[in-house]
Design a protein around this motif. Sequence first.
Motif, short mmCIF file in Angstrom:
data_model
loop_
_atom_site.label_atom_id
_atom_site.label_comp_id
_atom_site.label_asym_id
_atom_site.label_seq_id
_atom_site.Cartn_x
_atom_site.Cartn_y
_atom_site.Cartn_z
N MET A 1 38.66 48.11 61.54
CA MET A 1 39.21 47.47 60.55
C MET A 1 40.61 46.95 60.66
O MET A 1 41.33 47.40 61.29
CB MET A 1 39.05 48.31 59.25
CG MET A 1 39.52 47.97 57.96
SD MET A 1 39.55 49.28 56.55
CE MET A 1 40.97 50.01 57.12
N ILE A 7 45.65 41.04 58.20
CA ILE A 7 45.05 40.49 57.14
C ILE A 7 46.17 39.48 56.37
O ILE A 7 45.75 38.27 56.17
CB ILE A 7 44.68 41.45 56.05
CG1 ILE A 7 43.48 42.18 56.52
CG2 ILE A 7 44.19 40.68 54.77
CD1 ILE A 7 43.01 43.41 55.51
N LEU A 33 35.46 39.53 53.78
CA LEU A 33 35.81 40.91 53.88
C LEU A 33 35.41 41.81 53.16
O LEU A 33 34.97 42.93 53.40
CB LEU A 33 37.43 41.02 53.77
CG LEU A 33 38.19 40.29 55.00
CD1 LEU A 33 39.81 40.48 54.76
CD2 LEU A 33 38.03 40.89 56.42
N LEU A 34 35.10 41.33 51.81
CA LEU A 34 34.77 42.02 50.53
C LEU A 34 33.20 42.67 50.86
O LEU A 34 32.77 43.55 50.75
CB LEU A 34 34.88 41.63 49.29
CG LEU A 34 36.34 41.47 48.96
CD1 LEU A 34 36.56 40.67 47.77
CD2 LEU A 34 37.06 42.61 48.66
N ASP A 36 31.53 42.42 53.74
CA ASP A 36 31.31 43.23 55.05
C ASP A 36 31.40 44.56 54.44
O ASP A 36 30.94 45.58 55.11
CB ASP A 36 31.98 42.77 56.11
CG ASP A 36 31.95 41.46 56.87
OD1 ASP A 36 30.61 40.87 56.51
OD2 ASP A 36 32.53 40.73 57.49
N ALA A 37 32.38 45.02 53.50
CA ALA A 37 32.64 46.31 53.09
C ALA A 37 31.46 46.87 51.91
O ALA A 37 31.67 47.82 51.49
CB ALA A 37 33.87 46.41 52.47
N LEU A 111 43.66 44.01 49.68
CA LEU A 111 42.30 43.85 50.41
C LEU A 111 42.38 45.21 51.30
O LEU A 111 41.30 46.09 51.58
CB LEU A 111 42.25 42.82 51.23
CG LEU A 111 41.74 41.52 50.33
CD1 LEU A 111 42.18 40.32 51.19
CD2 LEU A 111 40.37 41.55 49.98
N ALA A 112 43.50 45.66 52.01
CA ALA A 112 43.70 46.56 52.89
C ALA A 112 43.21 48.05 52.18
O ALA A 112 42.59 49.06 52.87
CB ALA A 112 44.89 46.74 53.68
N LEU A 115 39.43 48.08 51.29
CA LEU A 115 38.57 48.22 52.49
C LEU A 115 38.87 49.54 53.06
O LEU A 115 37.72 50.05 53.66
CB LEU A 115 38.99 47.11 53.54
CG LEU A 115 38.70 45.79 53.09
CD1 LEU A 115 39.15 44.81 53.96
CD2 LEU A 115 37.41 45.41 52.68
N ARG A 118 36.72 51.81 51.09
CA ARG A 118 35.34 52.03 51.16
C ARG A 118 34.83 52.62 52.89
O ARG A 118 33.87 53.00 52.72
CB ARG A 118 34.88 50.47 51.37
CG ARG A 118 35.01 49.58 50.16
CD ARG A 118 34.23 50.13 48.90
NE ARG A 118 32.79 49.54 49.14
CZ ARG A 118 31.72 49.85 48.43
NH1 ARG A 118 31.80 50.34 47.37
NH2 ARG A 118 30.37 49.43 48.86
N ALA A 119 35.85 52.35 53.58
CA ALA A 119 35.57 53.04 54.96
C ALA A 119 35.69 54.53 54.86
O ALA A 119 35.00 55.15 55.76
CB ALA A 119 36.54 52.65 56.00
#
Length: 420
Positions: A1, A7, A33-34, A36-37, A111-112, A115, A118-119
Amino acid sequence: MKSVAEICSDLIRFDTTNPGSGERPAAEYVATLLADAGLEPEVFESAPRRTTVVVRMAGDSPDALLVHGHLDVVPADPAEWRMHPFSGEIEDGCVYGRGAVDMKGSCAMTLATVLGMRARGERPKRDLVLAFLADEEATGDYGSRHAVSAHRELFDGVSEAISESGGFSVASEGHRVYPIAVGERGTAWMKLTAHGVAGHGSRPAVDNPVATLVHALSRVASYEWPVRLTPSVAALLQELSEITGAPIDLDRLDAEAARLGALGSLFKGQIRNSANSTMLEAGYKVNVVPSTASAHVDGRYLPGLQEEFLATVDELLGPKVTREFVNLEEAPDAPYPSAFFDELAGALVAEDAHARPVPYVMAGGTDAKSFARIGIKGYGFAPLMLRPDLDYFGMFHGKDERVPVEGLEFGTRVLTRLFT
């Protein structure tokens, strides 16, 4: 990531100058990016390449929080910068480039944070609606205004919002103050026009509109706007008095702002209305008196003071100068004190034990004005811990704009606490 700094660098490398070729490449990057998450972003355009991305991340409560930022930036002349303004270079612990502060750095933090959640399989405590908008650096017609009118359903259930120009640290004499914006001044961009009698430049002028307009602008420029303390600004002054241990003389606020240095910058532009001439246009030949002359004025007024502001402007202009609005926006404010303000303050203190959150009113304006139209209360909260020697306000629209990597990482931790 990708890291938050990576980013941020990626976003800066997209030249989204407004006016320019549009926000589409940056918006497509964000949407990828969104997606892919595992999220399902909505991507739409108000005009070719004027692109906005909105996504909803389900939480434990449908009472949603909006987090909005803009992808466009103001122009930058590479000749004035140490390094190219769209390079996104990282040097001396900072990400350099146009938009690092205003506001691709903040978009990168959002975003970070999401993401990362989500991870790790983390779920927000309430729905999150993320909006990455076009056109904030103009009127918002192609961005936030279009979003709230043409895509209103994407913001269903949203009660509060956070965005730029708040949550950053201001260090002064051992204090680390974090202003959280609970309002902003309204916008009155005006075109002024003076009409007169055209004639030969060698003859006595019958009614020269250039002179009429210049005299009117001089009256506006020399007018000393009276101090008007709104409740939020009064609360800020009280907080700063307690933090510094010295009372602030309300009868000498300009001097007090100078005395307090960086802390004074939090209120010196927020204690009165303002009107600044920014553009002039008249004539087409040196020996011809034109029949009209025009100018543009950037007017800003405090919450609740639009009527007083416009009445004063009209009196200063006089009867021979007319005005029309290029852009007129209300001055939105959000509840303070409030439980949500306490949430924002608590997230800061949890990551910085020396944080002193205070209420704040923005001198300029943001997309919060558009969202206020549909009942969403906006707070300025893009958390950054900054180096004491970094002129944060000077970074906005300035050359060598940059944001510390450590500051971005701090902001990501604060947002994670807020969202979860």
